[in-house]
Design a protein around this motif. Structure first.
Motif, short mmCIF file in Angstrom:
data_model
loop_
_atom_site.label_atom_id
_atom_site.label_comp_id
_atom_site.label_asym_id
_atom_site.label_seq_id
_atom_site.Cartn_x
_atom_site.Cartn_y
_atom_site.Cartn_z
N ASN A 380 2.30 -7.14 -35.44
CA ASN A 380 3.71 -6.88 -35.79
C ASN A 380 4.51 -6.17 -34.70
OD1 ASN A 380 2.94 -4.22 -35.83
ND2 ASN A 380 3.42 -3.85 -37.98
N THR A 381 3.89 -5.92 -33.52
CA THR A 381 4.60 -5.19 -32.47
C THR A 381 5.85 -5.91 -32.02
OG1 THR A 381 2.57 -4.13 -31.68
CG2 THR A 381 4.39 -4.27 -30.13
N SER A 382 5.73 -7.20 -31.76
CA SER A 382 6.89 -7.97 -31.31
C SER A 382 8.00 -7.96 -32.37
CB SER A 382 6.47 -9.40 -30.98
OG SER A 382 7.56 -10.15 -30.49
N ASP A 383 7.62 -8.13 -33.65
CA ASP A 383 8.61 -8.10 -34.73
C ASP A 383 9.30 -6.73 -34.82
OD1 ASP A 383 7.98 -10.70 -35.37
OD2 ASP A 383 6.55 -10.15 -36.94
N PHE A 384 8.52 -5.66 -34.60
CA PHE A 384 9.07 -4.30 -34.63
C PHE A 384 10.18 -4.16 -33.60
CE2 PHE A 384 8.87 -0.14 -32.45
CZ PHE A 384 9.32 0.69 -33.47
N LEU A 385 9.94 -4.66 -32.38
CA LEU A 385 10.93 -4.53 -31.31
C LEU A 385 12.13 -5.46 -31.53
CD1 LEU A 385 8.49 -4.29 -28.26
CD2 LEU A 385 9.87 -2.43 -29.22
N GLN A 386 11.85 -6.69 -31.94
CA GLN A 386 12.95 -7.64 -32.15
C GLN A 386 13.82 -7.22 -33.32
OE1 GLN A 386 12.19 -11.94 -31.36
NE2 GLN A 386 10.03 -11.30 -31.32
N GLY A 387 13.23 -6.52 -34.29
CA GLY A 387 14.02 -6.02 -35.42
C GLY A 387 15.01 -4.96 -35.01
N LEU A 388 14.84 -4.40 -33.83
CA LEU A 388 15.78 -3.42 -33.30
C LEU A 388 16.87 -4.07 -32.46
CD1 LEU A 388 13.13 -0.78 -32.13
CD2 LEU A 388 14.64 -0.57 -34.13
N GLY A 389 16.83 -5.40 -32.37
CA GLY A 389 17.80 -6.12 -31.55
C GLY A 389 17.30 -6.35 -30.14
N ILE A 390 16.04 -6.02 -29.87
CA ILE A 390 15.47 -6.24 -28.54
C ILE A 390 14.87 -7.64 -28.53
CG2 ILE A 390 13.85 -5.36 -26.81
CD1 ILE A 390 13.96 -2.66 -28.25
N ARG A 391 15.70 -8.62 -28.13
CA ARG A 391 15.24 -10.02 -28.19
C ARG A 391 16.00 -10.84 -27.16
NH1 ARG A 391 18.60 -9.65 -32.94
NH2 ARG A 391 16.78 -9.26 -34.25
N ARG A 392 15.55 -12.05 -26.97
CA ARG A 392 16.26 -12.97 -26.08
C ARG A 392 17.62 -13.34 -26.68
NH1 ARG A 392 11.23 -15.38 -26.52
NH2 ARG A 392 9.88 -15.20 -24.68
N GLY A 393 18.52 -13.63 -25.81
CA GLY A 393 19.82 -14.08 -26.30
C GLY A 393 20.77 -12.92 -26.58
N GLU A 394 21.90 -13.27 -27.13
CA GLU A 394 22.93 -12.27 -27.36
C GLU A 394 22.59 -11.48 -28.62
OE1 GLU A 394 26.66 -14.19 -27.57
OE2 GLU A 394 26.61 -14.91 -25.49
N GLY A 395 23.19 -10.35 -28.70
CA GLY A 395 22.97 -9.49 -29.86
C GLY A 395 23.03 -8.04 -29.45
N SER A 396 23.42 -7.19 -30.36
CA SER A 396 23.51 -5.76 -30.05
C SER A 396 22.26 -5.05 -30.57
CB SER A 396 24.76 -5.17 -30.69
OG SER A 396 24.71 -5.32 -32.10
N MET A 397 21.84 -4.07 -29.84
CA MET A 397 20.67 -3.29 -30.23
C MET A 397 21.10 -2.13 -31.11
SD MET A 397 18.30 -3.27 -26.80
CE MET A 397 19.63 -2.78 -25.70
N SER A 398 20.28 -1.83 -32.11
CA SER A 398 20.60 -0.76 -33.06
C SER A 398 19.95 0.57 -32.65
CB SER A 398 20.10 -1.14 -34.46
OG SER A 398 18.68 -1.33 -34.44
N VAL A 399 19.50 0.65 -31.42
CA VAL A 399 18.73 1.82 -30.99
C VAL A 399 19.04 2.11 -29.53
CG1 VAL A 399 16.71 0.48 -30.24
CG2 VAL A 399 16.39 2.82 -31.05
N ASP A 400 18.93 3.39 -29.14
CA ASP A 400 19.19 3.79 -27.75
C ASP A 400 17.89 3.98 -26.95
OD1 ASP A 400 22.06 4.00 -28.03
OD2 ASP A 400 21.68 5.80 -29.24
N GLN A 401 16.80 4.28 -27.64
CA GLN A 401 15.50 4.40 -26.99
C GLN A 401 14.39 4.17 -28.00
OE1 GLN A 401 17.12 8.03 -25.88
NE2 GLN A 401 17.57 7.88 -28.05
N VAL A 402 13.28 3.66 -27.50
CA VAL A 402 12.13 3.34 -28.35
C VAL A 402 10.94 4.18 -27.88
CG1 VAL A 402 10.56 1.54 -29.15
CG2 VAL A 402 12.97 1.00 -28.69
#
Length: 549
Positions: A380-402
């Motif tokens: 689930n590590t990848s899902d954890f990060l992508q759920g924060l908006g850390i993913r390919r493509g456009e989109g805003s991140m909901s976090v400033d640091q992980v």
């Protein structure tokens, strides 16, 4: 304390038999029965002569011998009844009677009365015998009784030795019990006038074998215990090469607490200047308790779990504790001012769960907003990060640091792969163990997303490290692992804080300054604490590790 079998002092009988006192035939008969150890026959014969109004001074002797006979017949109550009236007067054998009465009290489980009677003995030889009797009768009583009465009877040498034995038979001591042991140990050392030699004596206790691995020859070369020992051994050899007087003795704990308990009775361990290891919690708890009692510094070489050590005097973590790591992370985030929104992912290990829970509270108190708090695993590590908006493509991140709290490469790999495949820049704090993962080439990342939390972090590019690698390879024909390097640095740290020039008081030397530069690591701060409080955040600049300002 000399130990002996408690016996009725027959010399009393012989000396008293020659007393110049008129003795009826029945009295002489009683003496003969006592000498022949026919105690039950002697008891009624002596009893008939115990009336002082009728027999005068002979009654004192009759009562004394009656006490001897009753003790011989294992009748301490009768002995007490016979002896109590004759210890208050002032006749020739008052001290001998007090000694027998004390023994009778001990046999009748009246320990306080026995000890108070002994305090009244004036004869030095009899006092020595009474102290031996004290030891023999109290060496297995409850520690609570011994501690409660220590102040009243501490002048009785047998009491002190009995208490030491009772305390040393326990694997764990309370603070009160430990204080009592320190007091007794201090008195023993004063009487022995012990002088410390100028050799650094190191004892290493590690779990080389266990129930399934019974031979030292079966230890694989990549076993972390073997690697750690290699580093320790290398460090000691370098000290000797530099002219430092050092001696290292190594013991195998076998992952067996009973075996380890027996090991701790070895005089070589009791005379050590420092104990390194063991590793596992049940073993380290036992050695920590021993170290606190024996007042020898004990250093756990690898763990971050040791908050309890901060309440002790002689137990240390070589690495930062969970609390120190948390403080380092929070302080690092404050200085960088990346923003207030934080996500925490943590593995299921005990350390990482403790880190996460403690961080949660400290970050909240520092004004940070925790937007995600989740246990992560390889799936689930990848899902954890992508759920924060850390993913390919456009989109805003909901976090400033992980913050990712794990040493597990199977969790690190999907996280690194995701970061490698995207173009977003997000500060990601990970443990410094990630620097050793062979799949991670941080120079290939478009953005320097990763920051590394100090945990006795190795100074990979320093000249001492280059020399260490080369010399280690010349000796072992292999490059040093992280565990081997930590072992060598641990010896460096010990020798820089325990020496014939600085002295062998580790606590005093550690408190001299807040920061100590390391040789193979970036440094230490043990001032006023029992773990390494130096926990910087590191970044990679042009392939070189540097602490963040």
């Amino acid at each position: 304390m000399k130990k002996f079998l408690l016996v009725i002092p027959v010399f009393f009988i012989l000396s008293l038999a020659n007393a110049q006192i008129p003795t009826p035939d029945a009295y002489r008969k009683a003496q003969s029965e006592l000498a022949a150890k026919n105690y039950w026959e002697a008891i009624p014969l002596f009893r008939q002569f115990t009336d002082p109004k009728e027999y005068g001074n002979l009654a004192n002797y009759a009562a004394f011998h009656l006490g001897e006979a009753a003790l011989g017949a294992n009748q301490p109550g009768q002995a007490i009844a016979a002896l109590e009236p004759i210890v208050v007067g002032n006749w020739a054998k008052t001290d001998e009677a007090k000694y027998l009465l004390a023994v009778s009290y001990f046999k009748n489980q009246q320990n306080v009365e026995a000890l108070r009677t002994i305090q009244k003995i004036k004869n030095d030889e009899l006092m020595s015998m009474a102290e031996n009797a004290t030891y023999d009768n109290l060496k297995e009583v409850s520690v609570s009784f011994m501690i409660a009465n220590l102040s009243e009877f501490k002048e009785n040498k047998g009491y002190g030795e009995a208490l030491k034995r009772v305390l040393e038979s326990q694997s764990i001591l309370s603070a009160t019990e430990r204080a009592a042991y320190y007091e007794l140990q201090g008195k023993a050392n004063e009487s022995k006038n012990i002088v410390k030699d100028l050799v650094l004596d190191i004892v290493v206790i590690l779990p080389f074998t266990n129930s399934s691995r019974t031979s030292l020859t079966s230890i694989p070369k990549n076993d972390f215990v073997f690697e750690l020992y290699q580093g320790l051994e290398y460090g000691v050899e370098q000290l000797k090469r530099n002219g430092i007087k050092v001696n290292m003795l190594t013991f195998d704990s076998r992952r067996d607490v009973a075996h380890l308990q027996n090991l701790l009775s070895d005089p070589a361990i009791a005379s050590a200047d420092v104990i390194i290891g063991p590793i596992y919690p049940e073993e380290s708890d036992l050695v920590s308790s021993f170290a606190e009692t024996a007042r020898i510094p004990f250093v756990h070489p690898l763990s971050n779990l040791g908050e309890r050590f901060e309440e002790l005097d002689f137990s240390y973590l070589f690495r930062p504790s969970v609390s120190s790591i948390v403080d380092g992370i929070v302080e690092g985030l404050r200085k960088q001012n990346w923003g207030k929104r934080v996500a925490i992912g943590y593995s299921s290990s005990s350390r990482d769960e403790m880190l996460a829970n403690m961080l949660q509270g400290k970050l909240d108190a520092a004004g940070f907003q925790l937007v995600k708090f989740e246990q992560i695993n390889p799936r689930n590590t990848s899902d954890f990060l992508q759920g924060l908006g850390i993913r390919r493509g456009e989109g805003s991140m909901s976090v400033d640091q992980v913050i990712m709290l794990t040493d597990d490469p199977s969790i690190a790999q999907p996280a690194f792969s995701l970061m490698e495949s995207i173009t977003a820049s997000i500060p990601t704090l990970v443990m410094d163990s990630w620097l050793g993962f062979n799949f991670a080439n941080y120079e290939m990342l478009e953005f320097p997303n990763f920051y590394f939390v100090g945990n006795n972090t190795l100074n990979f590019y320093g000249e001492p490290m280059r020399q260490f690698r080369n010399r280690f390879y010349d000796k072992y024909l292999s490059l040093p692992s992280i565990n081997a390097t930590i072992g060598a640095e641990l010896i460096n740290w010990v020798s820089s804080n325990l020496s014939d020039t600085k002295g062998f008081d580790l606590r005093k030397n550690l408190d001299q300054k807040a920061f100590q530069a390391g040789k193979l690591t970036w440094g230490f701060n043990f001032q006023g604490t029992h773990n390494n409080q130096y926990v910087p955040l590191f970044t990679l600049e042009a392939g070189e590790l540097k602490p963040l300002d």
